[in-house]
Scaffold this motif. Structure first.
Motif, PDB file in Angstrom:
ATOM      1  N   ILE A   5       7.353  -2.789  -8.419  1.00  0.00           N
ATOM      2  CA  ILE A   5       8.110  -1.793  -7.667  1.00  0.00           C
ATOM      3  C   ILE A   5       9.573  -1.888  -8.088  1.00  0.00           C
ATOM      4  N   SER A   6      10.355  -0.927  -7.629  1.00  0.00           N
ATOM      5  CA  SER A   6      11.794  -0.960  -7.874  1.00  0.00           C
ATOM      6  C   SER A   6      12.419  -2.172  -7.170  1.00  0.00           C
ATOM      7  N   ARG A   7      13.548  -2.627  -7.702  1.00  0.00           N
ATOM      8  CA  ARG A   7      14.236  -3.764  -7.094  1.00  0.00           C
ATOM      9  C   ARG A   7      14.870  -3.405  -5.750  1.00  0.00           C
ATOM     10  N   ILE A   8      15.180  -2.129  -5.542  1.00  0.00           N
ATOM     11  CA  ILE A   8      15.907  -1.710  -4.335  1.00  0.00           C
ATOM     12  C   ILE A   8      15.148  -2.061  -3.047  1.00  0.00           C
ATOM     13  N   PRO A   9      13.830  -1.776  -2.917  1.00  0.00           N
ATOM     14  CA  PRO A   9      13.130  -2.161  -1.680  1.00  0.00           C
ATOM     15  C   PRO A   9      13.148  -3.669  -1.435  1.00  0.00           C
ATOM     16  N   VAL A  10      13.083  -4.457  -2.503  1.00  0.00           N
ATOM     17  CA  VAL A  10      13.109  -5.912  -2.345  1.00  0.00           C
ATOM     18  C   VAL A  10      14.477  -6.363  -1.849  1.00  0.00           C
ATOM     19  N   VAL A  11      15.540  -5.805  -2.429  1.00  0.00           N
ATOM     20  CA  VAL A  11      16.895  -6.155  -1.993  1.00  0.00           C
ATOM     21  C   VAL A  11      17.087  -5.790  -0.532  1.00  0.00           C
ATOM     22  N   ASN A  12      16.643  -4.592  -0.133  1.00  0.00           N
ATOM     23  CA  ASN A  12      16.794  -4.162   1.263  1.00  0.00           C
ATOM     24  C   ASN A  12      16.025  -5.074   2.215  1.00  0.00           C
TER      25      ASN A  12
ATOM     26  N   VAL B 132       9.494   1.960  15.023  1.00  0.00           N
ATOM     27  CA  VAL B 132      10.936   1.745  14.865  1.00  0.00           C
ATOM     28  C   VAL B 132      11.381   0.369  15.332  1.00  0.00           C
ATOM     29  N   ARG B 133      10.726  -0.202  16.349  1.00  0.00           N
ATOM     30  CA  ARG B 133      11.211  -1.431  16.954  1.00  0.00           C
ATOM     31  C   ARG B 133      10.252  -2.607  16.817  1.00  0.00           C
ATOM     32  N   SER B 134       9.105  -2.428  16.166  1.00  0.00           N
ATOM     33  CA  SER B 134       8.097  -3.488  16.001  1.00  0.00           C
ATOM     34  C   SER B 134       7.616  -4.031  17.341  1.00  0.00           C
ATOM     35  N   VAL B 135       7.594  -3.164  18.350  1.00  0.00           N
ATOM     36  CA  VAL B 135       7.073  -3.551  19.670  1.00  0.00           C
ATOM     37  C   VAL B 135       5.558  -3.400  19.645  1.00  0.00           C
ATOM     38  N   ARG B 136       4.863  -4.410  20.151  1.00  0.00           N
ATOM     39  CA  ARG B 136       3.398  -4.382  20.192  1.00  0.00           C
ATOM     40  C   ARG B 136       2.953  -4.027  21.601  1.00  0.00           C
ATOM     41  N   CYS B 137       2.420  -2.823  21.777  1.00  0.00           N
ATOM     42  CA  CYS B 137       2.017  -2.397  23.118  1.00  0.00           C
ATOM     43  C   CYS B 137       1.082  -1.203  23.013  1.00  0.00           C
ATOM     44  N   THR B 138       0.460  -0.892  24.132  1.00  0.00           N
ATOM     45  CA  THR B 138      -0.317   0.329  24.277  1.00  0.00           C
ATOM     46  C   THR B 138       0.348   1.181  25.352  1.00  0.00           C
ATOM     47  N   ALA B 139      -0.077   2.425  25.444  1.00  0.00           N
ATOM     48  CA  ALA B 139       0.484   3.322  26.457  1.00  0.00           C
ATOM     49  C   ALA B 139       0.259   2.788  27.867  1.00  0.00           C
TER      50      ALA B 139
ATOM     51  N   ASP C 108       0.862  -1.181   0.000  1.00  0.00           N
ATOM     52  CA  ASP C 108       0.000   0.000   0.000  1.00  0.00           C
ATOM     53  C   ASP C 108       0.901   1.234   0.000  1.00  0.00           C
ATOM     54  N   ARG C 109       0.965   1.934  -1.129  1.00  0.00           N
ATOM     55  CA  ARG C 109       1.831   3.107  -1.235  1.00  0.00           C
ATOM     56  C   ARG C 109       1.331   4.274  -0.393  1.00  0.00           C
ATOM     57  N   ARG C 110       0.108   4.187   0.109  1.00  0.00           N
ATOM     58  CA  ARG C 110      -0.420   5.277   0.938  1.00  0.00           C
ATOM     59  C   ARG C 110      -0.003   5.143   2.395  1.00  0.00           C
ATOM     60  N   ARG C 111       0.526   3.979   2.766  1.00  0.00           N
ATOM     61  CA  ARG C 111       0.949   3.767   4.156  1.00  0.00           C
ATOM     62  C   ARG C 111       2.229   4.524   4.453  1.00  0.00           C
ATOM     63  N   ALA C 112       2.405   4.858   5.751  1.00  0.00           N
ATOM     64  CA  ALA C 112       3.624   5.549   6.163  1.00  0.00           C
ATOM     65  C   ALA C 112       4.837   4.624   6.080  1.00  0.00           C
ATOM     66  N   ALA C 113       4.618   3.318   6.265  1.00  0.00           N
ATOM     67  CA  ALA C 113       5.723   2.362   6.226  1.00  0.00           C
ATOM     68  C   ALA C 113       6.302   2.304   4.816  1.00  0.00           C
ATOM     69  N   PRO C 114       7.642   2.395   4.665  1.00  0.00           N
ATOM     70  CA  PRO C 114       8.249   2.320   3.337  1.00  0.00           C
ATOM     71  C   PRO C 114       8.026   0.954   2.708  1.00  0.00           C
ATOM     72  N   LEU C 115       8.211   0.870   1.401  1.00  0.00           N
ATOM     73  CA  LEU C 115       7.930  -0.370   0.676  1.00  0.00           C
ATOM     74  C   LEU C 115       8.815  -1.516   1.151  1.00  0.00           C
ATOM     75  N   TYR C 116      10.113  -1.238   1.428  1.00  0.00           N
ATOM     76  CA  TYR C 116      10.974  -2.341   1.869  1.00  0.00           C
ATOM     77  C   TYR C 116      10.464  -2.936   3.175  1.00  0.00           C
ATOM     78  N   ALA C 117       9.929  -2.070   4.082  1.00  0.00           N
ATOM     79  CA  ALA C 117       9.416  -2.553   5.357  1.00  0.00           C
ATOM     80  C   ALA C 117       8.165  -3.412   5.148  1.00  0.00           C
ATOM     81  N   GLN C 118       7.331  -3.063   4.177  1.00  0.00           N
ATOM     82  CA  GLN C 118       6.136  -3.861   3.894  1.00  0.00           C
ATOM     83  C   GLN C 118       6.514  -5.226   3.319  1.00  0.00           C
ATOM     84  N   VAL C 119       7.523  -5.248   2.431  1.00  0.00           N
ATOM     85  CA  VAL C 119       7.984  -6.532   1.888  1.00  0.00           C
ATOM     86  C   VAL C 119       8.589  -7.378   3.006  1.00  0.00           C
TER      87      VAL C 119
END
Length: 486
Positions: free
Chosen positions: A57-64, A183-190, A15-26
């Motif tokens: 998509i570009s190959r760069i996000p997949v490589v990363n 940043v850390r993929s921690v699953r929590c609430t305040a 989803d290109r509308r998400r804040a997460a970059p493409l490499y992170a989604q892959v």
């Protein structure tokens, strides 16, 4: 499970509308497919070029993304053959899904006796080059911080001059939860976050909340001395577990004390050796915790700084049974005198942690919490963090080059892929404590590696911090250290 045809890719929704970059989604899509068994151990993956074409998509996000998955141990690359799901996941993924009955340990029973040893450590009194754990204070945006302090002090509400919440300032806890999730993929609430006076207090609170006197606790061997002391003050029985290239050796821990109450680990950048705990080993540790009802204390003390790939995702983010207590601090990314750290506590344990915290110092000071909240919300924190990665990467590069020039192949450099320090091993006939003492006399602060061992036969070596040592100072300081080594 029947293996899918070689090169078959799981369905990943980008989803290109998400804040997460493409490499992170892959990355997230493939990690999920490996963990839930859709990509079994040994499965060959498509080439980065063909996957990029399929995803449009570009190959760069997949490589990363693939590089990050390799770095964390989910994938392995074979020259001339391709990229495969790590075979180390065989029999471990299934074990990690087991959900035995939840076991809640007893609370604290009495005030523990002092069990911390009194050992002379003159290198800790030296504030010269290579001091471990010190950030580059000269690069901190002090003017921005001062402006925020003044603003918050002028606007300090009267209610915040009274007694506060033992868990901390709610807006800051919400900000921390947002940062950790991104940043850390921690699953929590305040509601699960407790603001504390640095990671040392976090460890002390966790020890008093989870352990009864005499409870066995796995510690990494070698280990952070501050964690050893915090656990010792809780009258815990410390069980040294060796660290290998994949991190804490879970099988060795089980052999030494299967029913330990807890395990203390630094999986994203093992202190002091710098090893990154592999994904299969992480699942093995979580599976042990589920089977035995044990707790895992994850100390994520400097995970923000990685130089060859993206920061390694947290162990807590893999935990599906709320067995992990996550410890973090702002001392390394901000400045030590800030004295703000945090705990991420399983939801059903927050009342116990809250009671223990209230008996120790009631609640954290509100002013700096408000300032830090504004510092994060206004974007200053992430800008500072991005800048510091470049600063530390350069200092690390210059330090490694200076070590090679001054010491050559007489030492081995380890743990240089992340963090703010490296370790150099010394020949066994050289006593590292003697070297550290001589170096301190020359104005050089290094920690002997042997001081990090509690039960095993120690290795001789030195910890060299580069966070607070400017590039221009490193060559001269390295020359002085070589003279101290002799």
């Amino acid at each position: 499970m029947k293996r899918a045809p070689d090169g078959l890719a799981p369905i990943i929704a980008l989803d290109r509308r998400r804040a997460a970059p493409l490499y992170a989604q892959v990355y997230a899509g493939y990690r999920a497919a490996i963990l839930d068994g859709r990509l079994p151990p040994g499965q060959r993956l498509p080439s980065t070029r063909s996957l990029a074409r399929e995803l449009a998509i570009s190959r760069i996000p997949v490589v990363n993304a693939f590089q990050q998955l390799v770095a964390e141990g989910y994938l392995v690359g074979r020259v001339g053959a391709g990229t495969f799901v790590s075979p180390a996941f065989a029999a471990r993924v299934a074990t990690a899904r087991a959900t035995p009955k939840r076991v809640v340990p007893p609370g604290p029973r009495r005030v523990p006796r002092d069990r911390t040893p009194a050992v002379a450590e003159p290198w800790l009194d030296c504030w010269g080059a290579f001091r471990v754990g010190q950030p580059a204070l000269e690069t901190f945006p002090a003017e921005v911080w001062a402006r925020l302090v003044a603003r918050c002090a002028r606007r300090l509400p009267r209610r915040q001059m009274n007694y506060g919440d033992p868990m901390g300032f709610l807006p800051l806890r919400e900000a921390i939860a947002d940062v950790l999730g991104t940043v850390r993929s921690v699953r929590c609430t305040a509601d699960q976050i407790m603001v504390v006076s640095g990671s040392q207090q976090a460890l002390a609170i966790a020890a008093r909340s989870l352990l009864a006197p005499g409870d066995a606790v796995w510690i990494e061997e070698p280990c952070y001395a501050g964690a050893r002391d915090a656990l010792a003050l809780a009258d815990a029985h410390l069980v040294g577990v060796p660290v290998d290239g994949d991190g804490l050796d879970v099988a060795a821990g089980i052999a030494r004390h299967r029913r330990a109450r807890a395990a203390y680990v630094t999986p994203s950048h093992q202190y002091p050796l710098g090893v990154i705990m592999s994904a299969p080993r992480r699942l093995e540790l979580l599976a042990w915790a589920r089977r035995t009802g044990a707790w895992v204390i994850e100390d994520d003390y400097d995970s923000e700084h990685h130089y060859e790939h993206q920061p390694i995702a947290s162990l807590q983010g893999l935990d599906t049974d709320q067995r992990v207590i996550y410890v973090g601090t702002f001392s390394k990314v901000m400045f030590p005198a800030l004295r703000i750290g945090y705990l991420v506590v399983p939801a059903d344990l927050t009342p116990r942690f809250r009671r223990v915290r209230a008996t120790m110092d009631n609640f954290p000071t509100p002013l700096y919490q408000r300032v830090l909240n504004d510092f994060i919300r206004e974007g200053h924190f992430m800008r500072h963090l991005r800048r510091m990665r470049g600063v530390y990467a350069e200092r690390r590069r210059v330090l490694v080059r200076a070590i090679e020039r001054e010491l050559g192949d007489t030492v081995q450099v380890i743990g240089d892929r992340a963090g703010m320090h490296v370790v150099i091993t010394l020949p066994p006939e050289i006593r590292d404590r003697d070297v550290a003492i001589r170096a301190a006399a020359r104005g050089i602060s290094v920690i002997p590696l042997s001081s990090c061992y509690a039960t095993a036969r120690p290795r001789s070596g030195l910890l060299l911090g580069y966070g607070a040592t400017p590039v221009s100072r490193i060559p001269e300081a390295m020359t002085e250290l070589r003279r101290a080594i002799g």
